[in-house]
Motif scaffolding. Structure first.
Motif, PDB file in Angstrom:
ATOM      1  N   ILE A   6       0.849  -1.191   0.000  1.00 45.91           N
ATOM      2  CA  ILE A   6       0.000   0.000   0.000  1.00 45.91           C
ATOM      3  C   ILE A   6       0.885   1.242   0.000  1.00 45.91           C
ATOM      4  O   ILE A   6       1.972   1.257   0.575  1.00 45.91           O
ATOM      5  CB  ILE A   6      -0.961   0.006   1.217  1.00 45.91           C
ATOM      6  N   SER A   7       0.404   2.256  -0.692  1.00 47.33           N
ATOM      7  CA  SER A   7       1.032   3.574  -0.632  1.00 47.33           C
ATOM      8  C   SER A   7      -0.092   4.595  -0.502  1.00 47.33           C
ATOM      9  O   SER A   7      -1.253   4.289  -0.777  1.00 47.33           O
ATOM     10  CB  SER A   7       1.896   3.832  -1.866  1.00 47.33           C
ATOM     11  N   PHE A   8       0.247   5.792  -0.058  1.00 44.32           N
ATOM     12  CA  PHE A   8      -0.800   6.793   0.119  1.00 44.32           C
ATOM     13  C   PHE A   8      -0.224   8.197   0.163  1.00 44.32           C
ATOM     14  O   PHE A   8       0.958   8.401   0.442  1.00 44.32           O
ATOM     15  CB  PHE A   8      -1.649   6.519   1.364  1.00 44.32           C
ATOM     16  N   HIS A   9      -1.079   9.152  -0.158  1.00 46.38           N
ATOM     17  CA  HIS A   9      -0.805  10.579  -0.004  1.00 46.38           C
ATOM     18  C   HIS A   9      -1.538  11.045   1.249  1.00 46.38           C
ATOM     19  O   HIS A   9      -2.653  10.612   1.495  1.00 46.38           O
ATOM     20  CB  HIS A   9      -1.364  11.396  -1.180  1.00 46.38           C
ATOM     21  N   ILE A  10      -0.912  11.912   1.993  1.00 41.90           N
ATOM     22  CA  ILE A  10      -1.577  12.528   3.138  1.00 41.90           C
ATOM     23  C   ILE A  10      -1.569  14.037   2.917  1.00 41.90           C
ATOM     24  O   ILE A  10      -0.504  14.628   2.698  1.00 41.90           O
ATOM     25  CB  ILE A  10      -0.863  12.221   4.474  1.00 41.90           C
ATOM     26  N   ARG A  11      -2.731  14.613   2.947  1.00 49.90           N
ATOM     27  CA  ARG A  11      -2.879  16.067   2.877  1.00 49.90           C
ATOM     28  C   ARG A  11      -3.348  16.540   4.247  1.00 49.90           C
ATOM     29  O   ARG A  11      -4.335  16.030   4.763  1.00 49.90           O
ATOM     30  CB  ARG A  11      -3.896  16.452   1.821  1.00 49.90           C
ATOM     31  N   ILE A  12      -2.638  17.516   4.811  1.00 48.42           N
ATOM     32  CA  ILE A  12      -2.946  17.982   6.163  1.00 48.42           C
ATOM     33  C   ILE A  12      -3.130  19.496   6.158  1.00 48.42           C
ATOM     34  O   ILE A  12      -2.325  20.222   5.582  1.00 48.42           O
ATOM     35  CB  ILE A  12      -1.812  17.617   7.144  1.00 48.42           C
ATOM     36  N   ASN A  13      -4.172  19.929   6.826  1.00 46.99           N
ATOM     37  CA  ASN A  13      -4.369  21.351   7.102  1.00 46.99           C
ATOM     38  C   ASN A  13      -4.079  21.538   8.589  1.00 46.99           C
ATOM     39  O   ASN A  13      -4.933  21.267   9.432  1.00 46.99           O
ATOM     40  CB  ASN A  13      -5.802  21.782   6.759  1.00 46.99           C
ATOM     41  N   GLU A  14      -2.864  21.949   8.898  1.00 45.21           N
ATOM     42  CA  GLU A  14      -2.426  22.081  10.297  1.00 45.21           C
ATOM     43  C   GLU A  14      -3.294  23.082  11.064  1.00 45.21           C
ATOM     44  O   GLU A  14      -3.565  22.895  12.238  1.00 45.21           O
ATOM     45  CB  GLU A  14      -0.956  22.512  10.378  1.00 45.21           C
ATOM     46  N   GLU A  15      -3.715  24.162  10.403  1.00 39.60           N
ATOM     47  CA  GLU A  15      -4.512  25.190  11.084  1.00 39.60           C
ATOM     48  C   GLU A  15      -5.869  24.656  11.517  1.00 39.60           C
ATOM     49  O   GLU A  15      -6.332  24.929  12.620  1.00 39.60           O
ATOM     50  CB  GLU A  15      -4.711  26.398  10.173  1.00 39.60           C
ATOM     51  N   LYS A  16      -6.519  23.894  10.644  1.00 45.85           N
ATOM     52  CA  LYS A  16      -7.845  23.357  10.957  1.00 45.85           C
ATOM     53  C   LYS A  16      -7.776  22.046  11.726  1.00 45.85           C
ATOM     54  O   LYS A  16      -8.763  21.616  12.315  1.00 45.85           O
ATOM     55  CB  LYS A  16      -8.653  23.147   9.675  1.00 45.85           C
ATOM     56  N   GLY A  17      -6.616  21.373  11.654  1.00 51.71           N
ATOM     57  CA  GLY A  17      -6.487  20.079  12.328  1.00 51.71           C
ATOM     58  C   GLY A  17      -7.174  18.953  11.580  1.00 51.71           C
ATOM     59  O   GLY A  17      -7.597  17.964  12.176  1.00 51.71           O
ATOM     60  N   THR A  18      -7.276  19.098  10.272  1.00 51.46           N
ATOM     61  CA  THR A  18      -7.954  18.096   9.453  1.00 51.46           C
ATOM     62  C   THR A  18      -7.045  17.641   8.324  1.00 51.46           C
ATOM     63  O   THR A  18      -5.999  18.241   8.060  1.00 51.46           O
ATOM     64  CB  THR A  18      -9.247  18.674   8.840  1.00 51.46           C
ATOM     65  N   GLY A  19      -7.476  16.603   7.646  1.00 51.39           N
ATOM     66  CA  GLY A  19      -6.705  16.129   6.509  1.00 51.39           C
ATOM     67  C   GLY A  19      -7.387  14.972   5.820  1.00 51.39           C
ATOM     68  O   GLY A  19      -8.497  14.575   6.180  1.00 51.39           O
ATOM     69  N   GLN A  20      -6.683  14.448   4.820  1.00 49.73           N
ATOM     70  CA  GLN A  20      -7.217  13.342   4.032  1.00 49.73           C
ATOM     71  C   GLN A  20      -6.079  12.420   3.622  1.00 49.73           C
ATOM     72  O   GLN A  20      -4.979  12.882   3.316  1.00 49.73           O
ATOM     73  CB  GLN A  20      -7.924  13.881   2.797  1.00 49.73           C
ATOM     74  N   LEU A  21      -6.369  11.129   3.624  1.00 48.63           N
ATOM     75  CA  LEU A  21      -5.449  10.123   3.100  1.00 48.63           C
ATOM     76  C   LEU A  21      -6.077   9.522   1.862  1.00 48.63           C
ATOM     77  O   LEU A  21      -7.273   9.200   1.850  1.00 48.63           O
ATOM     78  CB  LEU A  21      -5.207   9.004   4.114  1.00 48.63           C
TER      79      LEU A  21
END
Length: 106
Positions: A49-64
């Protein structure tokens, strides 16, 4: 500890406990991650498995966004304020990688 460091450390613990290696690269605000399996000589045998992680540090949210050889296989969002979303990520990765390979040989 920021969200990126926290999430990477938790994923790495799960992956290593399952006897895989975890590699990642931080490029342009996205984390590119791979879980790899090595053969007895240390060469890469497979990338389950491989994945991208997108993080919004200010909002404390993200997506894999998860990938296998066939292409994209799943997406998961997380909110650091909701621990269940982090557990969902770790559970999904564990489910893809399966049980500990050493316990299968016993």
């Amino acid at each position: 500890m920021n969200i990126k460091e926290f999430l990477l450390s938790q994923i790495e613990k799960v992956v290593i406990d399952l006897r895989y290696d975890f590699l990642y690269e931080d490029e342009y605000g996205e984390l590119l991650c791979q879980v790899i399996q090595r053969d007895s000589s240390g060469s890469i045998e497979s990338t389950p498995i491989s994945f991208h992680i997108r993080i919004n540090e200010e909002k404390g949210t993200g997506q894999l966004i998860y990938y296998q050889a066939q292409g994209e296989m799943n997406r998961q969002s997380f909110d650091i304020e909701n621990p269940a979303t982090i557990l969902d990520i770790l559970s999904f990765i564990t489910g893809v990688l399966g049980p500990d390979p050493i316990s299968q040989t016993k």
